[in-house]
Design an enzyme around this catalytic site. Structure first.
Site, short mmCIF file in Angstrom:
data_model
loop_
_atom_site.label_atom_id
_atom_site.label_comp_id
_atom_site.label_asym_id
_atom_site.label_seq_id
_atom_site.Cartn_x
_atom_site.Cartn_y
_atom_site.Cartn_z
N GLY A 1 0.91 -1.25 0.13
CA GLY A 1 -0.10 -0.10 0.18
C GLY A 1 0.79 1.30 0.08
O GLY A 1 2.16 1.16 0.23
N CYS B 1 5.28 -6.35 1.42
CA CYS B 1 5.44 -4.60 1.34
C CYS B 1 5.11 -3.90 2.62
O CYS B 1 5.45 -4.31 3.69
CB CYS B 1 5.00 -4.33 0.16
N TYR B 2 3.58 -3.17 2.42
CA TYR B 2 3.35 -2.57 3.66
C TYR B 2 2.87 -3.68 4.52
O TYR B 2 2.87 -3.31 5.53
CB TYR B 2 2.01 -1.60 3.03
N HIS C 1 8.30 -7.36 -3.83
CA HIS C 1 6.86 -7.87 -4.35
C HIS C 1 7.20 -8.97 -5.35
O HIS C 1 7.53 -9.01 -6.38
CB HIS C 1 6.33 -6.65 -5.50
N GLU D 1 4.60 -10.62 -6.59
CA GLU D 1 3.42 -10.64 -7.53
C GLU D 1 3.87 -10.26 -9.08
O GLU D 1 3.24 -10.43 -9.96
CB GLU D 1 2.25 -10.01 -7.08
N ASP E 1 -18.27 -9.97 -22.39
CA ASP E 1 -18.62 -10.47 -21.07
C ASP E 1 -20.05 -10.87 -21.31
O ASP E 1 -20.41 -12.00 -20.59
CB ASP E 1 -18.51 -9.10 -20.08
N LYS F 1 -11.08 -10.76 -16.30
CA LYS F 1 -11.20 -10.98 -17.87
C LYS F 1 -10.46 -12.21 -18.39
O LYS F 1 -11.19 -12.93 -19.16
CB LYS F 1 -10.68 -9.55 -18.46
#
Ligand code: XMP
Length: 526
Positions: A61, A88-89, A175, A177, A233, A382
């Site tokens: 964050g 992280c945060y 990070h 990710e 969608d 998506k």
């Protein structure tokens, strides 16, 4: 359908402290076939317990733990006995609340780093002892909390990875990710599989099976209506609901006269022809074109089209109801709402993902229609929706199509929308699409289309002087449409598109390439 449907799959929750990467974490976890959900940072232990989560990830964050209104965690979460991974945060919160020391820093350490693995940790099992990692953090840990040990350090931090094995608490200052941490996926998978004991059981096949059952349970013998636009969608939602309840679903497809070449035929052929979906086709083109006569202001165009769409759709559902006999009626309205639309409403302010493009909600239907909503894609990103589409055997042409705005070609015709100008743009656009598909570039970019400009210029064709229209090509790459860059398309492709448009489309004698980024420009021209 609410997002808290209990899936028979391992689940991990991510508490969102406002990181720009929160959704990336959720997607990485799902790519590892573990179902993940993003929750607001202030969810407490009881609320988390009810989700059945086997693990908790604390996102990063932008805040410092020392800020007065920094998003805080309920520290009882660390005592639930459920494994926690703070990123992280998240690692700073962990250290801060459990008795470690955190040093305030108003300067972020940003960029690539090298992590040396120090001790034994399930997070790094099977990985090399030196790893490339990506940093983007402010505060820094100077002492770990009691019972914790450092299991990784970087050039700038002795506590880049920490753990309390007994309490199943883990923290990473970098990070895992992001793509810049090449083995980050393995670290996350170690957390999911080795620490949390999750199985890789989140597959689109299991999603389809379970969701179909839920749709049947919810709908019973009632009927469902769905506004089919031909976009990814609504198409996938239609195919999924049709798989679940067959003829209890009716799709309404409105031709507003602003569609691309052959669009209405294609959609009808696929859904009515191949899938045998009950499809009500409403040709309202003349209504829309009459309404748009003389209108040149972009906002006015959008409002008129949005309003008219609602009226046409309401009339169509009334007709449907009056055509029906028997006791069952259309109680449900199905929509192709996706997970990012749902998360946006729970994210904390300051998160860029919380910015909602309100003007895009064209086609949003008024609550006065008294329908119950059915949103079977609410849990999906998506890329997952596309996979579901493929599994349901929707053609690639639908599953991988680019976004197309609700107000259609009207926002790509600058100035007045007339039948003649629509014809010109449709032909030019078809050439762009075909050439992009022929070279596969169509699938590599976010969008590629033509825009008809209200500009005429002089040209020469054979021995004749011409004075004709111009089109601009808009070909952009983007992650989510929020920001975009123009694509450095090979010159040969640009040349071919340009030559074909000028030779084949009567009324065009000039093609320009739009080289603006978003921001400050937008993707669509209106
Ligand atoms: P802009 O032009 O705002 O577009 O940069 C960002 C993305 O949104 C799409 N777009 C729309 N989608 N209804 C939609 O469903 C709309 O009214 C609409 N307007 C823009 C646009 O194509 C791009 O992908």
């Amino acid at each position: 359908m609410s997002s808290d449907v209990a899936f028979r799959a391992s689940k991990v929750v991510i508490l969102d402290f406002g990181s720009q990467y929160t959704q990336v974490i959720a997607r990485r976890v799902r790519e590892s076939r573990v179902y993940s959900e993003i929750l607001p940072f202030n969810f407490g232990p009881e609320q988390i317990r009810t989700t059945g989560a086997r693990g908790i990830i604390l996102s990063g964050g932008p805040a410092s733990v020392f800020y007065k209104d920094a998003p805080q965690i309920d520290p009882n979460i660390f005592r639930m006995g459920i494994p926690v991974l703070g990123i992280c945060y998240g690692i700073q919160l962990m250290a801060f609340h459990l008795g470690g020391s955190v040093e305030f820093s108003d300067r972020r350490e940003y960029g690539a780093g090298t992590l040396s693995v120090l001790g034994e940790s399930p997070l790094f099992e099977g990985l090399p002892s030196v790893l490339q990692v990506w940093n983007s953090h402010g505060d820094k840990i100077t002492h770990v909390p009691p019972g914790f040990e450092a299991v990784g350090s970087t050039e700038n931090s002795a506590y880049a990875a920490i753990q309390h094995r007994g309490k199943l608490l883990f923290g990473l200052q970098f990070h895992p990710e992001v793509a810049h941490t090449p083995l980050g996926k393995d670290i996350l998978e170690n957390f999911l599989y080795r620490v949390c004991g999750c199985s890789p059981d989140w597959t689109m096949g299991s999603f389809i099976e379970q969701t179909c059952q839920q749709i049947r349970d919810k709908v019973g013998d009632q009927k469902v209506v769905l506004g089919l636009s031909g976009g990814v969608d609504s198409s996938v939602a239609a195919a999924l609901i049709h798989r679940a309840i067959g003829a209890q679903l009716t799709c309404i497809f409105v031709n507003n006269g602003l569609l691309r070449s052959r669009e209405s035929e294609t959609v009808q052929k696929i859904f009515r022809g191949n899938f045998r979906v009950r499809l009500k086709y409403v040709d309202a083109s003349q209504r829309f074109l009459t309404l748009l006569q003389g209108v040149t202001d972009p906002e006015k165009k959008r409002k008129l089209i949005g309003g008219e769409f609602i009226r046409v759709f309401e009339e169509a559902t009334k007709e449907l109801k009056s055509e029906e006999s028997g006791d069952s009626h259309y109680r449900f309205l199905a929509q192709g709402t996706l997970y990012p639309d749902v998360i946006e409403s729970v994210s904390i302010s300051g998160n860029p993902a919380a910015l909602i493009k309100s003007h895009h909600n064209v086609g949003g239907l008024p609550e006065t229609m008294h329908f119950e909503l059915l949103e079977p894609l609410r849990q999906l990103f998506k890329d997952e929706v596309r996979q579901v589409g493929l599994e349901l055997e929707l053609p690639r042409e639908i599953v991988f199509r680019q976004p197309f705005p609700g107000p259609g070609l009207a926002v790509r015709i600058l100035g007045e929308v007339t039948e003649e100008r629509l014809q010109i743009l449709r032909q030019a656009d078809e050439i762009v699409v075909n050439e992009m598909k022929a070279t596969d570039w169509y699938y590599k970019v976010w969008q590629s289309f033509a825009v008809l400009l209200p500009v005429r210029s002089v040209g020469v064709m054979g021995d004749q002087r011409t004075y004709e229209n111009s089109v601009a090509l808009r070909i952009v790459e983007s992650q989510d449409g929020m920001t975009a860059d123009w694509v450095r398309l090979p010159y040969e492709i640009l040349a071919r598109i340009s030559t074909r448009i000028i030779n084949e489309v009567k009324g065009i004698n000039r093609v320009c390439y739009d080289i603006s980024t978003k921001p400050p420009s937008t993707i669509e021209w209106e």
